[in-house]
Scaffold this active site. Structure first.
Site, PDB file in Angstrom:
ATOM      1  N   THR A 212       0.859  -1.174   0.000  1.00  0.00           N
ATOM      2  CA  THR A 212       0.000   0.000   0.000  1.00  0.00           C
ATOM      3  C   THR A 212       0.897   1.227   0.000  1.00  0.00           C
ATOM      4  O   THR A 212       1.981   1.199   0.592  1.00  0.00           O
ATOM      5  CB  THR A 212      -0.920   0.031   1.237  1.00  0.00           C
ATOM      6  OG1 THR A 212      -1.421   1.354   1.431  1.00  0.00           O
ATOM      7  CG2 THR A 212      -0.169  -0.371   2.493  1.00  0.00           C
TER       8      THR A 212
ATOM      9  N   CYS B   2      -2.071   4.999  -5.271  1.00  0.00           N
ATOM     10  CA  CYS B   2      -2.808   4.147  -4.344  1.00  0.00           C
ATOM     11  C   CYS B   2      -2.910   2.808  -5.042  1.00  0.00           C
ATOM     12  O   CYS B   2      -3.198   2.756  -6.247  1.00  0.00           O
ATOM     13  CB  CYS B   2      -4.190   4.721  -4.033  1.00  0.00           C
ATOM     14  SG  CYS B   2      -5.209   3.607  -3.047  1.00  0.00           S
TER      15      CYS B   2
END
Length: 230
Positions: A83, A196
């Site tokens: 992430t 992202c």
């Protein structure tokens, strides 16, 4: 081949892409029936997101550090935090283990240099777009970073948490993301970082003429190549 340790589940939707990219890269490099040696520690994203919303970054860092230690004990020889946003606690995690942690922003910066990009747009969660933990890594590599205006930052963030992390792919949201990407290009961005790990589920280079840099693909491929280094 080194064993890759994946700290995933943030969200699990994009962790699937990591697993796919890493194995595809190993197969591409070695051929035959080769696949990656990897270990996954998938956290409960609700717990992590609650920490994010409350600003409890140290607590979330402790959760990821325990995951990293578990992966190290299980035999991981290099680690990934799957992430972008949680790289805010990457220094904390890295300090807790002896094996190297491959930083997603550093990997992205290297890819930008290969593409001769010096001014780039950045899409991601509001934390990634507004705070410096990610952008500063790029700036230190001589890369100027542009982000959308406040209203569009909110839109980008909402789509991530309320749609993409839940597996919802909306054509209307894709249209809005493409609009924002084109706006960043008009402002001088030579390319746009999909900063992202879920954004690549929504938009890709087939949706726009603006060069896109999908951090999930970049990070996963770098990890696989690092695992194959002598």
């Amino acid at each position: 081949m080194k064993t890759i340790g994946l700290i995933g589940g943030m969200s699990w939707e994009s962790t699937v892409t990591y697993y796919k990219v890493i194995n595809e890269t190993v197969k591409e490099q070695l051929g035959g029936l080769h696949s990656a040696k990897c270990i996954l520690y998938s956290v409960d994203f609700q717990e992590i997101e609650t920490c994010q919303a409350r600003g409890e970054w140290e607590k979330s860092g402790e959760i990821l550090t325990e995951a990293a230690k578990a992966l190290e004990r299980a035999g991981a020889e290099l680690l990934l935090i799957c992430t972008n946003t949680m790289h805010k606690v990457a220094p904390q995690v890295s300090e807790g283990v002896k094996v190297p942690l491959l930083h997603i922003a550093q990997a992205t910066a290297e890819q930008l240099h290969l593409s001769h990009i010096t001014r780039v747009g950045l899409l991601g969660t509001k934390y990634t777009m507004e705070q410096d933990f990610y952008k500063e890594v790029l700036r230190q590599q001589g890369i100027e970073v542009l982000t959308p205006g406040e209203k569009d930052r909110e839109l980008v963030n909402d789509v991530i948490y309320k749609e993409l992390c839940l597996g919802i792919i909306s054509p209307q949201s894709r249209k809005e993301y493409v609009r924002i990407i084109q706006q960043l290009s008009r402002q001088g961005a030579q390319g746009v970082i999909l900063g992202c790990t879920e954004i690549g589920l929504l938009v890709s280079e087939k949706d726009t003429s603006v060069p896109l840099f999908d951090t999930t693909l970049i990070h996963g491929r770098q990890a696989a190549l690092a695992a194959l280094e002598e």
